[in-house]
Design an enzyme around this catalytic site. Sequence first.
Site, PDB file in Angstrom:
ATOM      1  CB  SER A 105      -9.934  21.552   2.955  1.00  0.00           C
ATOM      2  OG  SER A 105     -11.002  22.210   2.332  1.00  0.00           O
ATOM      3  N   GLY A 152      -8.098  25.678   2.238  1.00  0.00           N
ATOM      4  CA  GLY A 152      -8.494  27.071   2.069  1.00  0.00           C
ATOM      5  C   GLY A 152      -9.147  27.357   0.735  1.00  0.00           C
TER       6      GLY A 152
END
Length: 539
Positions: free
Chosen positions: A225, A140
């Site tokens: 991520s 995120g």
Amino acid sequence: MRVHRVKRWAATAAATLLALAPAGSAGAREALAALAADGRQGHGCRAVTSLGRVEGVAQEGRCAFLGVPYAAAPTGANRFRPPRPQEPWGGTLRAVEERPGCPEDLGAGGEGVEDCLHLNVWAPRTGGGHKPVMVFLHGGAFQLDSAEEPVFDGGRMAVRGDAVVVNLDYRLGILGWTELGGLDPAYAGSGNNGLRDELAALEWVHRHVAAFGGNPADVTVFGQSAGAVSISAMLAGDHPERLFRRAVVQSGPGYLVHTAGSARRAAEHVFTTGGIHAVADLDRLTTREVLELQQRAQGGLSGPSAAVFFGPWIDGSLIPGPVVERVAAGSARHVEVMAGTTENETDFWALFNPSVLDLPLSGYRTFPAVLADRKQRMYDRYAANRPGLPEGRVVNAMLTDQTERIPTLRLAEAQSRWRPTYVYQFDWHVPYVPGLPAAQNLGAAHTLELPFVFGGLQLDRFPRGAQTVAEQRPALTRLSDRMMTAWTDFAHGDGPGWPCYTPDSRATRIWDLEPSVRYAPHDDERALWDGYDFPDLDF
């Protein structure tokens, strides 16, 4: 049959025996006794830790302990400080529902609360202790998402893999990743507080996971991520094997760790935007006001710099130096690593800005300046390998390699000198429909592998994703089952099921409806980046 698979089979067989045996028969009683001996007591879901008792909730085949605090609330005097130990709570903590995650960027609604350092634990109800532990760090961009997102539910993985699965929240944005040492030396290092949160959660796992049936000496950390960037940073630290034996890096290469100069300039930009002259100026802001400042500070940014504005930085202590350099020198020599990317990482951004898929070569401004003399030649090679694709698609293939695939391979090459290392590429995507705009025909975009790794098949955010699941559920479930098995086999120490990656073989698992192993895939494109040392993030 591998040992943990035997355990899974035994639990299933006992349940089947119970279902088939006549009620009240000796067979039923024996099956019940076996299940009771090999399962958690009674209805349920209780654990006793040194902090106090914990009561969870029974789910299908597992116990879930939700919203367990792993550190003191980072509020009041603890705001902008490293995480402090959680005090014993006394009595029984009812961990039966999720708690709010950390405050997110206002673009995501600004949801969350600052008292957010909690984790969730899923433990199989097959009984016995010393199960491998899998700890997930969500992504995120260090400013969005939380452990409570449905896609990150670890229950299916816990049951299928006979493992204890943990996920956690860590501070986001300004609250966790802004370096305040320039305002007050007492706050030096605060720009890595989000990373310290993650490390504190791993410490908590070591101290307490045995109470949930896990083996604290057999921990695998996996993340995607931003979570994978955090793991990359940990691999560059001193003795990461103290906290985990294995690591899975999903689309988060180490060169996205910031330089010290970048961390300083990002902080100065925040201070200038908000008229901040002392930590007290920032500390008096409400959560909402902090998020509004964060939004204003990023409002003047564009392109990749907005997506990577926050993140861990090389502070000389927690992160002593550049990730790949440190890994090549053996910083993670005792850790097995699995790393991979999706085939079309940058297609993800078309979900928010469809024009990214139309990026012309002339607009590819993030291409490394030192490679300018080979830019056209590289484009020509990528285009020749993708006949018929428009220019924007070819440029995005180059951008995917620059930002994700090639740096991930560099990390794998560096680690392969020391320990078994494995590489994958996720290629499956929602089937293309001729005639639709490019943004409605996405490839294997960033994050697409997550619904398969966790088994929930939540593809709603992708165009026609839910429809594809409805139409192809058996095939997609098989792919998901294979991926969950690979991730959990790796956590059990068995390897994920394909050959190790070395600079000579470049063995790569390709995840598609029919998974395969390819040796040196797209190697002519990979070689075009040879000689370029990806720098740590600096802007």
